[in-house]
Design a protein around this motif. Structure first.
Motif, PDB file in Angstrom:
ATOM      1  N   LYS A 134      -2.101 -33.622  14.103  1.00 33.71           N
ATOM      2  CA  LYS A 134      -2.141 -32.416  14.933  1.00 33.71           C
ATOM      3  C   LYS A 134      -3.120 -32.560  16.093  1.00 33.71           C
ATOM      4  N   ILE A 173      -5.339 -29.795  18.726  1.00 34.79           N
ATOM      5  CA  ILE A 173      -5.643 -28.384  18.992  1.00 34.79           C
ATOM      6  C   ILE A 173      -5.767 -28.171  20.498  1.00 34.79           C
ATOM      7  N   GLU A 218     -10.298 -24.267  18.615  1.00 38.49           N
ATOM      8  CA  GLU A 218     -10.964 -24.923  17.484  1.00 38.49           C
ATOM      9  C   GLU A 218     -12.359 -24.324  17.301  1.00 38.49           C
ATOM     10  N   HIS A 219     -12.878 -24.429  16.139  1.00 36.70           N
ATOM     11  CA  HIS A 219     -14.158 -23.849  15.707  1.00 36.70           C
ATOM     12  C   HIS A 219     -14.079 -22.328  15.607  1.00 36.70           C
ATOM     13  N   VAL A 264     -11.585 -20.526  15.350  1.00 36.99           N
ATOM     14  CA  VAL A 264     -10.564 -20.160  14.349  1.00 36.99           C
ATOM     15  C   VAL A 264     -11.163 -20.085  12.943  1.00 36.99           C
ATOM     16  N   VAL A 265     -12.203 -20.871  12.691  1.00 35.01           N
ATOM     17  CA  VAL A 265     -12.858 -20.828  11.375  1.00 35.01           C
ATOM     18  C   VAL A 265     -13.396 -19.419  11.121  1.00 35.01           C
ATOM     19  N   GLY A 311     -10.222 -36.337  15.078  1.00 36.91           N
ATOM     20  CA  GLY A 311      -9.811 -34.998  15.490  1.00 36.91           C
ATOM     21  C   GLY A 311      -8.310 -34.851  15.607  1.00 36.91           C
ATOM     22  N   GLY A 349     -13.862 -24.817   6.888  1.00 33.42           N
ATOM     23  CA  GLY A 349     -12.700 -25.036   7.754  1.00 33.42           C
ATOM     24  C   GLY A 349     -11.656 -23.946   7.674  1.00 33.42           C
ATOM     25  N   SER A 350     -10.729 -24.009   8.616  1.00 31.04           N
ATOM     26  CA  SER A 350      -9.647 -23.020   8.732  1.00 31.04           C
ATOM     27  C   SER A 350      -8.326 -23.651   8.293  1.00 31.04           C
ATOM     28  N   ASP A 358      -5.255 -26.737  10.897  1.00 29.73           N
ATOM     29  CA  ASP A 358      -4.757 -28.120  10.852  1.00 29.73           C
ATOM     30  C   ASP A 358      -3.617 -28.264   9.841  1.00 29.73           C
ATOM     31  N   ARG A 370     -16.926 -38.689  13.727  1.00 25.87           N
ATOM     32  CA  ARG A 370     -17.900 -37.616  13.451  1.00 25.87           C
ATOM     33  C   ARG A 370     -17.469 -36.873  12.206  1.00 25.87           C
ATOM     34  N   THR A 397     -16.376 -33.489  10.538  1.00 22.50           N
ATOM     35  CA  THR A 397     -15.883 -32.138  10.827  1.00 22.50           C
ATOM     36  C   THR A 397     -16.805 -31.099  10.206  1.00 22.50           C
ATOM     37  N   VAL A 420     -18.688 -28.097  12.119  1.00 23.64           N
ATOM     38  CA  VAL A 420     -18.313 -26.703  11.829  1.00 23.64           C
ATOM     39  C   VAL A 420     -19.553 -25.902  11.421  1.00 23.64           C
ATOM     40  N   GLY A 447     -10.257 -30.706  18.369  1.00 23.49           N
ATOM     41  CA  GLY A 447     -10.783 -30.871  17.010  1.00 23.49           C
ATOM     42  C   GLY A 447     -12.250 -30.490  16.970  1.00 23.49           C
ATOM     43  N   ALA A 448     -12.968 -31.120  16.061  1.00 25.42           N
ATOM     44  CA  ALA A 448     -14.349 -30.708  15.824  1.00 25.42           C
ATOM     45  C   ALA A 448     -15.310 -31.105  16.940  1.00 25.42           C
TER      46      ALA A 448
HETATM   47  O1  PMV Z   1     -11.355 -32.008  11.730  1.00 24.02           O
HETATM   48  P1  PMV Z   1     -10.778 -31.927  13.098  1.00 24.02           P
HETATM   49  O2  PMV Z   1     -11.586 -32.593  14.107  1.00 24.02           O
HETATM   50  O3  PMV Z   1      -9.350 -32.359  13.078  1.00 24.02           O
HETATM   51  O4  PMV Z   1     -10.723 -30.420  13.605  1.00 24.02           O
HETATM   52  C1  PMV Z   1     -11.012 -29.333  12.876  1.00 24.02           C
HETATM   53  C2  PMV Z   1     -10.894 -28.083  13.705  1.00 24.02           C
HETATM   54  C3  PMV Z   1     -12.010 -27.090  13.453  1.00 24.02           C
HETATM   55  O5  PMV Z   1     -11.638 -25.871  14.072  1.00 24.02           O
HETATM   56  C4  PMV Z   1     -13.310 -27.587  14.062  1.00 24.02           C
HETATM   57  C5  PMV Z   1     -12.220 -26.864  11.962  1.00 24.02           C
HETATM   58  C6  PMV Z   1     -11.064 -26.146  11.294  1.00 24.02           C
HETATM   59  O6  PMV Z   1     -10.911 -26.368  10.081  1.00 24.02           O
HETATM   60  O7  PMV Z   1     -10.352 -25.390  11.933  1.00 24.02           O
END
Ligand code: PMV
Length: 331
Positions: A22, A24, A28-29, A31-32, A98, A140-141, A144, A195, A197, A201, A278-279
């Motif tokens: 996926k 974003i 992102e962030h 949405v958590v 990400g 997390g949300s 993803d 990195r 996540t 977060v 992503g994160a």
């Molecule tokens: O883990 P990543 O980098 O694919 O992205 C997570 C997206 C965040 O909004 C940072 C965390 C989430 O779970 O929604």
């Protein structure tokens, strides 16, 4: 994609399942914390092959349950008390970049175990995949995993498309909806900086709890809401303007990185917009290329040291596939 015919059918082991990664575009962030998000499933995927075995193993690692928290959690939650299995996972999604490598692994594994346990509706697949990812990651949300399960463009807590499913972690609630695919091509560039996540977060969570945090969250909400509306209207210029605003907010939230900024800078002369995806804190950027300048964009990003991917929306969400499929990764 959310009808009964698309549900995960009951099948016997050995079986194979695949799920897309996926990317974003907005939110992102935030949405958590319940704010809107726009995410698309991309045409890079992970495929798992699950077969009965004398002992649990992941990619021939007999300590896979110990070494991989996603594998451990999916087995605990979706295969408790069942006989051991060996899982082989093959992926074209770079890890910790990400791009949803863990969510795709989780969604494909939950689909495979769900098929071997009598079948699963797509909404249950989304809910279980979220529960597994959250269990393994701690934060997390469901953005993803919802995209990996649904395929295509998906909104969380925003948009006007048909509802796919609702999800909750007991505190927050999210509604996933279908958004239409404008058919655009995106370029994703990985900085090469992995990195965590969970760490990113938690850091943003602390930032949003400080003075100015609620205002920052309100801005994330505004930008994502307008961004989703612009994508639904296929208004490319407006999507671009809002992506730039979203990146500015992510900088304020403290999750940009010098390598992210360097890639955005390299892309700027031949792109309409770019932002981290992503994160952050490393990971990847997503870029809306200037039409006709895609090749130059890829060259510039490669010169700046990035690993690049040209991506479009994958219409396929998580699905069971023929384990004898001779071409296991047709993306
Ligand atoms: O883990 P990543 O980098 O694919 O992205 C997570 C997206 C965040 O909004 C940072 C965390 C989430 O779970 O929604």
């Amino acid at each position: 994609m959310n009808d009964r015919s698309a549900a995960i059918p009951a099948l016997e082991l050995p079986l194979s399942a695949r799920a897309p990664g996926k990317c974003i575009l907005f939110g992102e962030h935030a949405v958590v914390h319940g704010a809107p998000e726009l995410v698309l499933a991309i045409d890079l995927s992970t495929q798992v092959l699950v077969r009965g075995a004398a002992a649990f193993a992941l990619n021939a690692d007999p300590d896979g349950l110990e070494h991989n928290p996603y594998f451990r959690t999916v087995v605990e939650r979706c295969w408790a008390g069942r006989p051991p299995v060996a899982v082989r996972a093959v992926s074209r999604i770079p890890r910790a970049a990400g791009l949803g490598s863990s969510s795709a692994f989780v969604a494909a594994s939950v689909a495979a175990f769900g098929a071997a346990s009598g079948g699963l509706s797509r909404a249950d697949l989304a809910r279980r995949s979220f529960a597994v990812e959250r269990g393994a990651q701690g934060v997390g949300s469901p953005g993803d995993t919802s995209a990996c399960v649904a395929g295509g463009y998906v909104t969380l807590n925003g948009g006007s498309g048909p509802v796919l499913w609702t999800l909750s972690d007991g505190e927050k609630e999210w509604t996933a909806r279908r958004a239409s695919d404008p058919g655009w091509t995106w370029v994703v560039a990985y900085t090469g900086v992995p990195r965590s996540t969970a760490e990113a977060v938690r850091a943003v969570g602390r930032r949003l709890g400080e003075p100015g945090g609620p205002e920052l969250l309100a801005e994330f909400t505004r930008v994502a809401t307008e961004g989703i509306r612009a994508l639904e209207a296929e208004d490319r210029a407006q999507v671009a303007a809002l992506m730039i605003q979203n990146q500015e907010l992510l900088r304020h939230a403290g999750v940009s990185h010098p390598r992210i900024e360097a890639l955005l800078e390299a892309a700027r002369p031949v792109s309409e917009a770019g932002k981290l995806t992503g994160a952050g804190a490393g990971g990847s950027v997503v870029i809306l290329p200037e039409r006709g300048r895609e090749v130059e964009l890829l060259r510039r990003l490669a010169r700046a040291g990035a690993l690049t991917f040209v991506v479009r929306a994958s219409p396929h969400g998580a699905e069971v596939v023929d384990p004898n499929d001779p071409a296991p990764l047709p993306s």
